[in-house]
Design an enzyme around this catalytic site. Structure first.
Site, PDB file in Angstrom:
ATOM      1  N   HIS A 130       4.159  -5.539   0.147  1.00  0.00           N
ATOM      2  CA  HIS A 130       5.171  -6.102  -0.756  1.00  0.00           C
ATOM      3  C   HIS A 130       5.288  -5.161  -1.960  1.00  0.00           C
ATOM      4  O   HIS A 130       4.326  -4.471  -2.312  1.00  0.00           O
ATOM      5  CB  HIS A 130       4.663  -7.480  -1.188  1.00  0.00           C
ATOM      6  CG  HIS A 130       5.603  -8.296  -2.010  1.00  0.00           C
ATOM      7  ND1 HIS A 130       5.795  -8.080  -3.355  1.00  0.00           N
ATOM      8  CD2 HIS A 130       6.397  -9.346  -1.683  1.00  0.00           C
ATOM      9  CE1 HIS A 130       6.662  -8.971  -3.823  1.00  0.00           C
ATOM     10  NE2 HIS A 130       7.054  -9.751  -2.822  1.00  0.00           N
ATOM     11  N   ASP A 207      -4.165  -8.008  -0.916  1.00  0.00           N
ATOM     12  CA  ASP A 207      -3.075  -8.906  -1.305  1.00  0.00           C
ATOM     13  C   ASP A 207      -3.080 -10.065  -0.312  1.00  0.00           C
ATOM     14  O   ASP A 207      -2.652  -9.913   0.831  1.00  0.00           O
ATOM     15  CB  ASP A 207      -1.744  -8.144  -1.271  1.00  0.00           C
ATOM     16  CG  ASP A 207      -0.543  -9.075  -1.418  1.00  0.00           C
ATOM     17  OD1 ASP A 207      -0.732 -10.291  -1.623  1.00  0.00           O
ATOM     18  OD2 ASP A 207       0.596  -8.571  -1.310  1.00  0.00           O
ATOM     19  N   GLN A 210       0.187 -14.108   1.159  1.00  0.00           N
ATOM     20  CA  GLN A 210       0.738 -14.781   2.337  1.00  0.00           C
ATOM     21  C   GLN A 210      -0.353 -15.337   3.238  1.00  0.00           C
ATOM     22  O   GLN A 210      -0.045 -15.967   4.255  1.00  0.00           O
ATOM     23  CB  GLN A 210       1.603 -13.801   3.158  1.00  0.00           C
ATOM     24  CG  GLN A 210       2.836 -13.313   2.418  1.00  0.00           C
ATOM     25  CD  GLN A 210       3.853 -14.419   2.162  1.00  0.00           C
ATOM     26  OE1 GLN A 210       3.821 -15.477   2.798  1.00  0.00           O
ATOM     27  NE2 GLN A 210       4.760 -14.172   1.239  1.00  0.00           N
ATOM     28  N   LYS A 233       2.653 -20.396  -3.768  1.00  0.00           N
ATOM     29  CA  LYS A 233       2.874 -20.306  -2.317  1.00  0.00           C
ATOM     30  C   LYS A 233       1.937 -21.240  -1.552  1.00  0.00           C
ATOM     31  O   LYS A 233       2.027 -21.345  -0.336  1.00  0.00           O
ATOM     32  CB  LYS A 233       2.666 -18.864  -1.846  1.00  0.00           C
ATOM     33  CG  LYS A 233       3.762 -17.897  -2.318  1.00  0.00           C
ATOM     34  CD  LYS A 233       3.650 -16.569  -1.593  1.00  0.00           C
ATOM     35  CE  LYS A 233       4.278 -15.418  -2.323  1.00  0.00           C
ATOM     36  NZ  LYS A 233       5.743 -15.474  -2.389  1.00  0.00           N
ATOM     37  N   CYS A 373      11.501  -7.883  -0.658  1.00  0.00           N
ATOM     38  CA  CYS A 373      10.635  -7.101  -1.550  1.00  0.00           C
ATOM     39  C   CYS A 373       9.713  -6.182  -0.755  1.00  0.00           C
ATOM     40  O   CYS A 373       8.536  -6.022  -1.101  1.00  0.00           O
ATOM     41  CB  CYS A 373       9.817  -7.999  -2.479  1.00  0.00           C
ATOM     42  SG  CYS A 373      10.843  -8.973  -3.575  1.00  0.00           S
TER      43      CYS A 373
END
Lengths: 415, 151
Positions: A130, A207, A210, A233, A373
């Site tokens: 991202h 990261d 997600q 999220k 993104c």
């Protein structure tokens, strides 16, 4: 493609917890398939933030009165819940930020730019990141002379691990990777990536924006040095992010924000810093956000993250079967749900993703369209844009059926 | 199709998006400009030939959604043979239409075929798609060389 009679999670009961799912959009039932952008919030989370403002709003770590003690207790309680949620050894390994983006910027700035990195040191990322895991490292390149290298992605949506081995050398100081791609849904072998990074003396930055909302995470097992994710999220409020760091990694990180809360002593022209993690939380933090996040963690823990993952695998498999097999529809990323989270990027022949999103919108279906993104990844696949449906605990197979019917409508318009 | 969707994807719009008019480069163009909407990846290049103050030929190339493509196609038809000032005035009217409120009166006598894009005002996120070709035309008229970016 047979539909199982009963799903793993009790979706009707879950749907009932989300006030927004009771509303209509353009006179249709709301079918929310954009949880990879942001998740909806259950009433338990909304109530927790309202309760803070209604009953015990006060600043944390300062006030010498009962309200302040309650606020501090709940704020720190949220830190403990997050620590337990990802298997951290101590709540002191959890830093509250405003977002995954801020968490990654904190690492790039505090560990990369202001930390031990030297000119010519290499940072190894991947093509599927991202933008929030690309741009902070550009700063380190521009201001410190670090060299950026990238592991490519195969046509099937998985990382080229043999290329990772080639690019990983003694010059590599930081390896940074998404645990789960926000476009392809690919679940990357981060445990293996971190292990190999450590063998050359590099730290591993993950990261997990997600991943953390959708699958069990055990930071002891992954053994990464830093791990970033967002509250919004994972059923929590916006404006609250998390950075997990190993104690030695956080000790080696300089703060991004100077101000109140993060100091021990301030004199004219100099200051000493508070302990980790408070050192990184300059200014009044997002207290309501942290408390709401704590409630979101409780909600997910009650469902069980193993069950959440199994539920999403079931929906993703059904979507791959149902959507992936429509003539004229192309899906991207792994086809094996064991390697894929509940994210389905797709294109429809002769229909631009923006038109797809507008037509689905009229059907009450929310999906994302655009570059997500992740422009470098879109360039890699030579795509200007895709549509993307993403699934969460409040989605069921019927939502996928509605999406499939919507896609047929798109095809009728552009036939 | 539902009513508002039929508004957005009228037959004329679908026709112009599938078979865009003036969809080619002008090799000896007097001016050109590139428009880019990074949000959706739409990219359009507008070419102009000028005879004094008149847009004697207008064409475009690029990729984008049905709305941006149809808007570019309809625009090239509409402004060909008009003066720079008339083209600018038409853009003002077009812009008022797509950013207006649903149900506002549409100035069909001035806008002609461009009026088919009036349904865009019901979908505010799509206004940029419809106006990108026009902003790019304005940049070409001003003979700006830089890329027009709509964010």
């Amino acid at each position: 493609m047979a539909k199982p009679a009963k799903m793993l999670l009790n979706v009707p009961a879950i749907k009932a917890d989300f006030p927004i799912l009771q509303r209509k959009v353009r006179d249709r039932r709301l079918v929310y398939l954009d949880s990879a952008a942001t998740s909806q919030k259950p009433k338990q989370v909304i109530d927790a933030t309202t309760d803070f403002y209604s009953r015990y709003n006060a600043n944390v770590h300062r006030a010498i009165y009962e309200l302040g003690e309650e606020a501090t207790r709940e704020y720190e309680g949220a830190r403990e819940k997050v620590a337990a949620f990802i298997g951290a050894k101590s709540p002191n390994e959890i830093v509250f930020t405003k977002s995954t983006t801020e968490s990654l910027n904190l690492v790039a700035y505090g560990y990369g730019l202001k930390g031990k990195l030297q000119k010519g040191d290499e940072i190894l990322g991947t093509v599927m990141e991202h933008h929030s895991n690309h741009v902070p490292w550009h700063f380190v390149k521009d201001h410190k002379g670090a060299v950026l290298k990238y592991v490519d992605v195969s046509d099937d949506g998985t990382l080229k691990m043999e290329q990772y081995d080639e690019l990983l050398t003694k010059r590599t100081k930081i390896v940074t990777v998404a645990l789960c791609s926000n476009v392809l849904g690919t679940i990357n072998p981060v445990k293996e990536i971190a292990k190999r990074a450590h063998e050359v003396g590099a730290v591993c930055v993950v990261d997990a924006a997600q991943a953390a909302p959708h699958m069990p995470i055990d930071v002891q097992d992954l053994d990464a040095d830093f791990l970033a994710f967002s509250g919004h999220k994972m059923l929590g409020p916006t404006g609250i992010g998390i950075l997990h760091g190993k104690p030695e990694a956080l000790e080696a990180t300089e703060p991004l924000l100077g101000g109140g809360e993060m100091i021990r002593e301030v004199h004219l022209g100099r200051a000493s810093w508070n302990d980790v993690p408070y050192r990184f939380e300059g200014g009044t933090p997002n207290i309501a956000g942290a408390i709401g996040l704590g409630a979101a963690v409780d909600y997910l823990t009650n469902l069980g993250m193993e069950s959440v993952r199994a539920h999403e695998m079931e929906i993703t498999q059904y979507a791959l079967d149902k959507i992936g097999r429509i003539n004229g529809v192309t899906t991207y990323g792994p086809k094996d749900v064991k390697k894929k989270a509940g994210v389905l990027a797709f294109t429809i022949d002769n229909a631009h993703p923006h038109d797809v999103a507008s037509i689905l919108d009229v059907e009450g279906i929310c999906i994302r369209s655009g570059h997500h993104c992740a422009q470098p990844l879109m360039e890699r696949y030579d795509l200007p844009a895709t549509a993307r449906a993403s699934f969460y605990v409040y989605n069921d197979l019927e939502d996928v059926d509605v999406l499939a019917a919507g896609i047929k409508k798109v095809q009728e318009v552009f036939a | 199709m539902m009513a508002d969707l039929r508004e957005l994807y009228q037959e004329t719009i679908l026709d112009h998006s599938k078979r865009p008019r003036n969809f080619h480069e002008i090799p000896s163009a007097d001016a050109s400009a590139v428009g880019h909407n990074p949000l959706c990846g739409d990219r359009v290049t507008v070419f102009l030939r000028l005879s004094d103050d008149v847009l004697s030929d207008v064409a475009f190339v690029g990729q984008g959604c049905a709305i941006s493509k149809a808007s570019a196609s309809l625009m090239t038809d509409a402004v060909k043979g008009k003066t720079k000032a008339q083209a600018h005035e038409l853009f003002q009217k077009f812009h008022r239409m797509v950013t207006g409120r649903p149900g506002d009166p549409v100035d069909t006598p001035s806008l002609g075929k461009l009026a088919v894009l009036s349904g865009v005002c019901e979908f505010p996120v799509r206004v940029k798609c419809a106006s990108l070709p026009w902003h790019t035309l304005e940049a070409a008229i001003a003979a700006k060389k830089e890329i027009v970016s709509l964010e």
